[in-house]
Design an enzyme around this catalytic site. Structure first.
Site, PDB file in Angstrom:
ATOM      1  N   GLY A  11       0.932  -1.380   0.159  1.00 37.65           N
ATOM      2  CA  GLY A  11       0.311   0.294  -0.303  1.00 37.65           C
ATOM      3  C   GLY A  11       0.399   1.283   0.206  1.00 37.65           C
ATOM      4  CE1 TYR A  12       0.269   8.729   0.801  1.00 34.33           C
ATOM      5  CE2 TYR A  12       2.092   8.076  -0.546  1.00 34.33           C
ATOM      6  CZ  TYR A  12       1.289   8.550   0.492  1.00 34.33           C
ATOM      7  OH  TYR A  12       1.868  10.435  -0.004  1.00 34.33           O
ATOM      8  CG  LEU A  34      -1.990  -8.208  -4.311  1.00 31.35           C
ATOM      9  CD1 LEU A  34      -1.602  -9.473  -5.083  1.00 31.35           C
ATOM     10  CD2 LEU A  34      -0.648  -7.974  -4.365  1.00 31.35           C
ATOM     11  CB  SER A  35      -8.243  -5.962  -0.587  1.00 31.35           C
ATOM     12  OG  SER A  35      -7.831  -5.635   0.284  1.00 31.35           O
ATOM     13  CG  PHE A  82       1.197   0.011   6.984  1.00 30.52           C
ATOM     14  CD1 PHE A  82       2.127  -0.823   7.201  1.00 30.52           C
ATOM     15  CD2 PHE A  82       0.620   1.196   7.286  1.00 30.52           C
ATOM     16  CE1 PHE A  82       3.311  -0.685   7.338  1.00 30.52           C
ATOM     17  CE2 PHE A  82       2.001   2.109   7.529  1.00 30.52           C
ATOM     18  CZ  PHE A  82       3.408   1.378   7.521  1.00 30.52           C
ATOM     19  CB  SER A 126      -6.301   7.288  11.566  1.00 23.21           C
ATOM     20  OG  SER A 126      -6.857   8.517  10.950  1.00 23.21           O
ATOM     21  CB  THR A 128     -10.194   9.700  11.844  1.00 25.13           C
ATOM     22  OG1 THR A 128     -10.972   9.991  10.629  1.00 25.13           O
ATOM     23  CG2 THR A 128      -9.495   8.453  11.862  1.00 25.13           C
ATOM     24  CE1 TYR A 151     -10.183   5.493   8.037  1.00 18.74           C
ATOM     25  CE2 TYR A 151      -9.460   3.585   7.557  1.00 18.74           C
ATOM     26  CZ  TYR A 151      -9.111   4.840   7.751  1.00 18.74           C
ATOM     27  OH  TYR A 151      -7.182   5.415   8.432  1.00 18.74           O
ATOM     28  CE  LYS A 155      -6.826   2.951  10.321  1.00 15.51           C
ATOM     29  NZ  LYS A 155      -5.742   1.838   9.915  1.00 15.51           N
ATOM     30  CG  ASN A 180      -4.277  15.372   6.581  1.00 12.11           C
ATOM     31  OD1 ASN A 180      -4.550  15.243   7.647  1.00 12.11           O
ATOM     32  ND2 ASN A 180      -5.260  14.996   5.647  1.00 12.11           N
ATOM     33  N   GLY A 297     -18.868  16.014   7.743  1.00 16.50           N
ATOM     34  CA  GLY A 297     -17.918  14.942   8.120  1.00 16.50           C
ATOM     35  C   GLY A 297     -16.624  15.752   7.728  1.00 16.50           C
TER      36      GLY A 297
HETATM   37  C1  WQD Z   1      -8.079  17.396   2.992  1.00 15.98           C
HETATM   38  C2  WQD Z   1      -8.974  18.769   2.925  1.00 15.98           C
HETATM   39  C3  WQD Z   1     -10.821  18.459   2.450  1.00 15.98           C
HETATM   40  C4  WQD Z   1     -10.019  17.227  -1.099  1.00 15.98           C
HETATM   41  C5  WQD Z   1      -8.302  12.184   4.902  1.00 15.98           C
HETATM   42  C6  WQD Z   1      -8.520  10.235   5.824  1.00 15.98           C
HETATM   43  C7  WQD Z   1      -8.322  10.153   7.129  1.00 15.98           C
HETATM   44  C8  WQD Z   1      -7.420  10.432   7.473  1.00 15.98           C
HETATM   45  C9  WQD Z   1      -6.480  11.717   7.097  1.00 15.98           C
HETATM   46  C10 WQD Z   1      -6.395   8.423   7.528  1.00 15.98           C
HETATM   47  C11 WQD Z   1     -10.118  18.408   3.992  1.00 15.98           C
HETATM   48  C12 WQD Z   1     -10.260  19.041   1.813  1.00 15.98           C
HETATM   49  C13 WQD Z   1     -10.625  16.990  -0.706  1.00 15.98           C
HETATM   50  C14 WQD Z   1     -10.682  17.685  -2.689  1.00 15.98           C
HETATM   51  C15 WQD Z   1     -10.886  19.797  -1.077  1.00 15.98           C
HETATM   52  N1  WQD Z   1      -5.993   9.560   6.990  1.00 15.98           N
HETATM   53  N2  WQD Z   1     -10.024  19.182  -0.390  1.00 15.98           N
HETATM   54  N3  WQD Z   1     -11.060  19.226  -2.248  1.00 15.98           N
HETATM   55  O1  WQD Z   1     -10.007  14.725   4.659  1.00 15.98           O
HETATM   56  O2  WQD Z   1      -8.198  15.141   6.403  1.00 15.98           O
HETATM   57  O3  WQD Z   1      -8.450  13.102   5.728  1.00 15.98           O
HETATM   58  O4  WQD Z   1      -6.816  12.220   5.947  1.00 15.98           O
HETATM   59  O5  WQD Z   1      -6.494   7.474   8.358  1.00 15.98           O
HETATM   60  O6  WQD Z   1      -8.954   9.137   7.563  1.00 15.98           O
HETATM   61  O7  WQD Z   1      -9.879  10.321   5.078  1.00 15.98           O
HETATM   62  O8  WQD Z   1      -8.041  14.529   3.809  1.00 15.98           O
HETATM   63  O9  WQD Z   1      -7.238  14.642   1.408  1.00 15.98           O
HETATM   64  O10 WQD Z   1      -9.757  13.874   1.961  1.00 15.98           O
HETATM   65  O11 WQD Z   1      -8.655  16.555   2.474  1.00 15.98           O
HETATM   66  O12 WQD Z   1     -11.062  20.709  -0.772  1.00 15.98           O
HETATM   67  O13 WQD Z   1     -11.224  18.100  -4.138  1.00 15.98           O
HETATM   68  O14 WQD Z   1      -8.865  18.917   2.393  1.00 15.98           O
HETATM   69  O15 WQD Z   1     -12.155  19.127   2.527  1.00 15.98           O
HETATM   70  O16 WQD Z   1      -9.915  19.344   3.988  1.00 15.98           O
HETATM   71  P1  WQD Z   1      -8.211  14.069   5.019  1.00 15.98           P
HETATM   72  P2  WQD Z   1      -8.513  14.839   2.554  1.00 15.98           P
END
Ligand code: WQD
Length: 337
Positions: A11-12, A34-35, A82, A126, A128, A151, A155, A180, A297
C-alpha cells in the site's frame, strides 16, 4: 537477520516503509491480499532497493494462512500492521465489510503474535480518532471522539483491542496516529496510486495539474480559519515511513512499555488554499479551482502536537511542504510517462 512482517506492505505508506526498513538493515516480509494495492508495486519497490523482497499474498482474515507466514518466517521479531480497508465514504455504505476485515485481521494477528511469541507491534492508526479537537495543536491526551465513520471506528477499536491484548499478553505495541500523509519517494516510482476517483486533496491537485481534471473543487470556504478553508497537518510519507522504523526499534528494545500512542504529523497546519499556492510555488503550475459546498464530515481544523514523537521516538519530520508537493507531482507525471 531480524525480519519485520509488514501487513499491507504494498500500500501507500506500507511500500514506503518497506523501503525505509530495508535501508535501516531490517528484512521486511511483505504481506498483502492485493485488495487495495497492486502486485506491480512489488517490482517498483525492488527496483528502488535493487534487490528482491519477500512477498506473501495472504488474506489476514484467514488465520491458518496467516499462521503459515509466521511458520515460514520464524525470524520475524516484529510486525508493522497497515493492512486495512481505508475509504471513509465506502465504510459508511459497507460498515460490516470494514468491521469484519479491519478487526478480524487485527485479532488474528494479535492471537498469532501471542502464540508465536512475537512481541513487538506498530499499528497504523489515524488522527481521525480525535474528531473535531477541543484545542489545537492536538496531543495524545486529547479526548477521543465518537468516530465520524465506520472506518474511523475501526481505527479507534483497533487501538483498544491492541492495548488490551498488549496488557494481557505482555506485547509491546505502539499505535501511530497519522495526520495527512502526502508525497512520494524521490525515485518517483512509488507513491499514492489512485484506483479511479482520488480520495484525498493532493492527488486531486496533481490530477488537475496534469489535466486529468478541469479544476479543483475546494470543499467549503466559510470555515472559521485563516482563509475560510479547512486546515490539515500534511506530512511527507517518507517521514512517516522513517517514524515506523524508529517505532518498531523502540517496541523491540523496550521492557517497560506494553502500549503507547504517538501522533505523526508536521506540527503545522495548512489550509486548502495554502496547499494550492504551495503547489504553484513548488512546481510553477497554477491550479484552476473554485470554492463549492462543504464536504459532509470534514473537520474544520486539525494539526498535531508532535512533542511526544520527538521525545519517545527521537523522530521529527525532515521534509518540507514544497518537497512533499514536488514529489507528489513527480509521481503523477511518472504515471503518464
Ligand atoms: C483534506 C482537505 C477537504 C479534496 C484523510 C482521511 C483520514 C485520515 C486523514 C487516514 C479537507 C479538502 C479534499 C478535494 C478539497 N487518513 N479537499 N477538495 O479529509 O483530512 O482525511 O486523511 O486515516 O482517514 O480521510 O483528507 O485529503 O480528503 O482532505 O477541498 O477535492 O482537503 O475538504 O479539508 P482528510 P483529504
Amino acid at each position: 537477520m531480524s525480519k519485520v512482517l509488514v501487513t499491507g506492505g504494498l500500500g501507500y505508506i506500507g511500500s514506503h516503509t518497506v523501503v525505509e526498513l530495508t535501508n535501516a538493515g531490517f528484512t521486511p516480509v511483505v504481506l498483502d491480499d492485493l485488495s487495495c494495492s497492486d502486485l506491480e508495486v512489488k517490482g517498483r519497490i525492488e527496483k528502488i532497493l535493487g534487490s528482491p523482497i519477500i512477498f506473501e499474498e495472504v488474506d489476514m482474515c484467514d488465520k491458518l494462512a496467516l499462521a503459515d507466514v509466521f511458520d515460514r518466517h520464524p525470524e520475524i521479531t516484529g510486525v508493522i500492521h497497515f493492512a486495512a480497508f481505508l475509504l471513509v465514504n465506502e465504510s459508511v455504505d459497507l460498515p460490516l465489510k470494514y468491521y469484519r476485515n479491519n478487526l478480524f485481521s487485527t485479532i488474528n494477528l494479535l492471537e498469532l503474535m501471542s502464540e508465536k511469541k512475537v512481541k513487538s507491534l506498530v499499528f497504523s492508526s489515524s488522527c481521525t480518532v480525535y474528531g473535531i479537537p477541543d484545542k489545537l495543536p492536538v496531543d495524545e491526551n486529547a479526548s477521543i471522539k465518537p468516530a465520524e465513520s465506520p472506518y474511523g471506528n475501526t481505527k479507534k477499536m483497533g487501538e483498544d483491542i491492541i492495548r488490551d491484548a498488549a496488557l494481557a499478553h505482555d506485547l509491546k505495541c505502539i499505535s501511530l496516529r497519522y495526520f495527512n500523509p502526502i508525497g512520494a519517494h524521490d525515485s518517483g516510482i512509488i507513491g499514492e496510486f489512485q484506483d479511479g476517483e482520488p480520495h484525498h486533496l493532493v492527488p486531486y491537485i496533481t490530477e488537475t495539474a496534469i489535466g486529468k481534471r478541469s479544476e479543483l473543487k475546494v470543499f467549503g470556504g466559510d470555515y472559521d480559519t485563516r482563509d475560510g478553508t479547512c486546515v490539515r497537518d500534511y506530512i511527507h510519507v517518507v517521514d512517516i515511513a522513517r517514524a515506523h522504523v524508529n517505532a518498531i526499534e523502540q517496541a523491540m528494545k523496550t521492557d517497560a512499555l506494553n502500549y503507547d500512542v504517538i501522533n505523526l504529523g508536521s506540527g503545522n497546519g495548512s489550509t486548502v488554499l495554502e496547499m494550492i499556492h504551495a503547489f504553484q510555488n513548488a512546481t510553477g503550475i497554477d491550479i484552476p479551482h473554485s470554492i463549492v459546498a462543504r464536504r459532509e464530515g470534514d473537520v474544520p481544523a486539525v494539526y498535531a502536537d508532535i512533542t511526544k514523537a520527538k521525545k519517545v521516538l527521537g523522530w521529527e519530520p525532515q521534509l518540507s511542504l514544497e518537497t512533499m508537493l514536488a514529489s507528489a507531482w513527480q509521481f503523477e507525471q511518472s504515471l503518464t510517462s
